[in-house]
Design an enzyme around this catalytic site. Structure first.
Site, PDB file in Angstrom:
ATOM      1  N   MET B   1       0.850  -1.195   0.000  1.00  0.00           N
ATOM      2  CA  MET B   1       0.000   0.000   0.000  1.00  0.00           C
ATOM      3  C   MET B   1       0.876   1.232   0.000  1.00  0.00           C
ATOM      4  O   MET B   1       0.671   2.160   0.753  1.00  0.00           O
ATOM      5  CB  MET B   1      -0.888  -0.021   1.243  1.00  0.00           C
ATOM      6  N   CYS B   2       1.912   1.192  -0.839  1.00  0.00           N
ATOM      7  CA  CYS B   2       2.841   2.301  -0.877  1.00  0.00           C
ATOM      8  C   CYS B   2       3.350   2.433  -2.300  1.00  0.00           C
ATOM      9  O   CYS B   2       3.168   1.545  -3.120  1.00  0.00           O
ATOM     10  CB  CYS B   2       4.039   2.029   0.036  1.00  0.00           C
ATOM     11  N   GLY B   3       3.981   3.559  -2.541  1.00  0.00           N
ATOM     12  CA  GLY B   3       4.611   3.732  -3.843  1.00  0.00           C
ATOM     13  C   GLY B   3       6.096   3.934  -3.656  1.00  0.00           C
ATOM     14  O   GLY B   3       6.521   4.578  -2.689  1.00  0.00           O
TER      15      GLY B   3
END
Ligand code: SF4
Lengths: 467, 231
Positions: B1-3
């Site tokens: 859930m990250c970039g």
């Protein structure tokens, strides 16, 4: 003290009981009818009750824990496509030939004597088929079980019955048994009915006479001398074979640390739900601590002395299914060991048995022992209605070894599938990556014993940290 | 859930544009991680020694880049992260990159499933943690291995053995830029390489406006493969 087995006195013809007066329904909490019956039995017979099986009372168990499986913050693995490793290695500390298992589930020590030779062989064949080990018991190694078992753990017990250097060298690992969960601090017991000529020969004792094994090892007491014993066993086997030390779960933290200090490669901790072929009922129900508490204490002890990576922990005592195995692994066990479960798979407590391809009803034989299928704990009598825990050739013939082997294989496979199902759902590609943080408890007791939070809270009773 | 994003410049002419290029890459990853963001930028100091600086904070990537003047900064490589917190708090300390050793930085996209056990083992080896973040465990594990003489590639391969779960990792040292994905390769990653740079991002659109992207070799890193570039 000489003891006799309970003799059944003929009962007087009973007259039909009249309708109960109101007072008869005021059950005493201290002296309920079961306790009244026990006291009357003691008054009749003049000795304690001996029986087989494990603790029957209600205890906090692994059922009181549940997994926090994956969802959004963690991701699960696919059941049919993505591998979940179950390989398990035991004995990496000193042994040059550690035990390599395909599954972290082993068969616990059960003696030839307590069990029939064909029951032992069936367990060995089933264990080999699923890639795990089985274990001898008091009274030594039989040829049948050695031949049937790819990996056989040879027990070194206080009795020394049937213990010899030849079999020591034929074993794949050695288990020094200090105690058993069903009777920590007590010795083995084999009642005369089960001491057949062959059993007697292996133990160099007279047939038909009750055998009581020592509760202490005759050549060492305490960890300092255990160290010498372990060294002696290693020297006799060229430092090849892992040496396990098996403990009945009582003062677990100290005992685990001392077993490691004495040189154990593997520590086996057997909780109070562990089964036995025969011992005093008072022992089974009132000594030792539940497996749930024992596993956490043992795992913590290994971590405290910084040996968790070197010494493996096997946990046993009431392990029944993949959920139990998964929870034990999550709490720090490397493997679990099962005794009663595989016996039930073999047909123990089954209403029927298969003989010459025909299914027979054994209910009458259970009733003759004063029990019913599903409730039997009469290993000690040697009159096993399904031919497992007996030395009587007529009864032994009731266990079809091939049928039994197939059933134990099915059981072990099912347990493994349950274990990997839970591990995958927790996002693990290896069952050994389960961890205490995957669990929460449903009761305050279980939370305190397992050292995990009570579900829905971050409260770990008895601990200063919250999670 | 990250970039995650990263840029390793081969052509020194691009060094003055490092901050500007990375800031816009990071901005593209806002929807993957609006809670907090951070960057590690590597440049040479006055004595020509490599120097890593970390800028991380709570808030949107664009605001953080403005707050720290990232677009004006130069250097030879940098990595960045936008965070959507899963199991640990939204604070600056919990934000990526994690810098577990001098000149080492790590950004992670995914979720480890056995980090509590690995953390316990590292703690018993005397390693201290600042947060309860699972990515910090990976960072300290890698730094621990490198500290014991492993090269970065080997340390990453050991992560594959020791750590379970889903992860795309981007790790940098003063000289190296390394990308690795777990065996499932579920967390997205794309790499673009030209003669001027190597760029990596969770999603392609973060790479789309890089100079010369039209002629770059663009590929998805394979599972369990360690990709390293050395300065
Ligand atoms: S059925 Fe046989 S093995 Fe099972 S409890 Fe009864 S006597 Fe023991």
């Amino acid at each position: 003290m000489t003891e006799t087995l309970p003799s059944s006195l003929p009962l007087a013809e009973s007259t039909p009981a009249p309708a109960l007066p109101a007072d008869a329904r005021r059950r005493s909490h201290t002296f309920p009818p079961e306790v009244v019956a026990q006291i009357q039995r003691m008054a009749d017979e003049g000795h304690y009750e001996i029986r087989g099986w494990g603790a029957k009372r209600h205890l906090p168990t692994f059922d009181d824990l549940v997994f926090l499986t994956a969802s959004v913050s963690r991701y699960p693995l696919e059941g049919y496509r993505e591998k979940c490793e179950t390989k398990t290695v035991l004995g990496t500390r000193y042994a040059s030939k550690p035990i390599e298992l395909d599954i972290p589930i082993t068969i616990a020590g059960m003696s030839f004597g307590a069990l029939s030779a064909s029951a032992k062989a069936a367990l060995g064949r089933a264990a080999s088929a699923v890639g795990t080990s089985t274990t001898t018991g008091d009274g030594g190694m039989t040829e049948e079980e050695r031949a049937a078992s790819k990996l056989l753990v040879y027990q070194c017990l206080p009795s020394r019955y049937g213990f010899n250097p030849k079999h020591l060298r034929m074993a794949d690992a050695i288990e020094v048994v200090i105690g058993q969960g069903a009777k920590p601090g007590g010795g083995g017991m084999l009642l005369g009915q089960k001491v057949s000529q062959r059993v007697a020969d292996m133990r160099t004792l007279p047939p038909g006479i009750d055998q009581r094994s020592a509760s202490r090892h005759p050549d060492w007491v305490g960890p300092d001398d255990l160290r010498i014993k372990i060294e002696e066993l290693r020297e006799a086997t060229g430092w090849e074979k892992p040496v396990y030390v098996k403990l009945g779960a009582t003062r677990v933290a100290n005992d685990v640390k001392l077993a490691v200090a004495a040189g154990a490669d593997v520590v086996v901790v057997d909780g109070m739900q562990g089964g036995t072929g025969a011992t005093q009922d008072v022992f089974i129900e009132h000594a030792g601590i539940p497996t749930l508490a024992a596993v956490r204490l043992a795992a913590e002890a290994l971590r405290e002395i910084d040996m968790a990576d070197q010494v493996q922990l096997i946990v046993s005592g009431g392990i029944r299914n993949g959920a139990d195995a998964a929870k034990a692994l999550a709490l720090g066990a490397t493997a679990v060991s099962m005794g009663v479960g595989p016996l039930i798979a073999l047909g123990c407590n089954s209403r029927t048995y298969l003989q010459d391809g025909v299914e027979h009803d054994a209910t009458a034989d259970y009733r003759a022992l004063g029990t019913e299928p599903g409730y039997c704990h009469h290993m000690h009598t040697g009159m096993c209605p399904v031919g497992i825990s007996t030395q009587d050739p007529r009864l032994e013939a009731r266990l079809d070894p091939e049928w039994g082997t197939r059933r134990v294989i099915n059981y072990l496979k099912s347990v493994t599938m349950e274990l990997t199902t839970l591990a995958r759902a927790c996002g693990k590609s290896n069952v050994h990556n389960l961890e205490p943080e995957d669990l929460v408890a449903l009761t305050i007791e279980a939370a305190a014993m397992a050292g995990v939070p009570l579900a829905g809270t971050n409260w770990v009773p008895g601990s200063s940290d919250c999670r | 859930m990250c970039g995650i994003v990263g840029l390793h410049l081969k052509n020194p002419e691009l060094y003055p544009r490092l901050g500007e290029l990375l800031a816009s890459m990071l901005d593209c990853m806002t929807s993957r991680g609006p809670d907090s963001a951070g960057l590690a930028l590597y440049g040479d100091d006055a004595d020509h020694q490599p120097r890593m600086e970390i800028f991380k904070d709570v808030g949107l990537p664009r605001e953080i880049c403005e707050r720290y003047g990232v677009a004006k900064r130069s250097g030879y490589q940098g990595i960045g992260h936008t965070r959507m917190a899963t199991e640990s708090a939204v604070t600056t300390e919990h934000s990526h990159p994690f810098a577990p050793a001098e000149n080492m930085a790590l950004v992670h996209n995914g979720s480890f499933s056995n980090h509590a056990s690995v953390r316990r083992r590292l703690e018993s080896d005397g390693i201290r943690f600042v947060t309860d973040n699972d990515s910090e465990v990976a960072a300290r594990y890698i730094a621990h291995q490198v500290g014991h003489g492993a090269d970065l590639g080997d340390a990453l391969r050991m992560v594959l053995k020791e750590m379970d779960g889903f992860f795309t990792l981007l790790v940098t040292t003063a000289t190296q830029f390394a990308v690795m994905r777990d065996s499932f390769a579920c967390k997205p990653a794309v790499i673009a390489e030209t003669t001027d740079y190597v760029a990596m991002a969770s999603e392609y659109h973060a790479l789309a406006s890089l100079p010369g992207i039209g002629s770059a070799t663009v590929f998805e890193p394979a599972p369990e493969e360690v990709y390293t570039w050395t300065r």
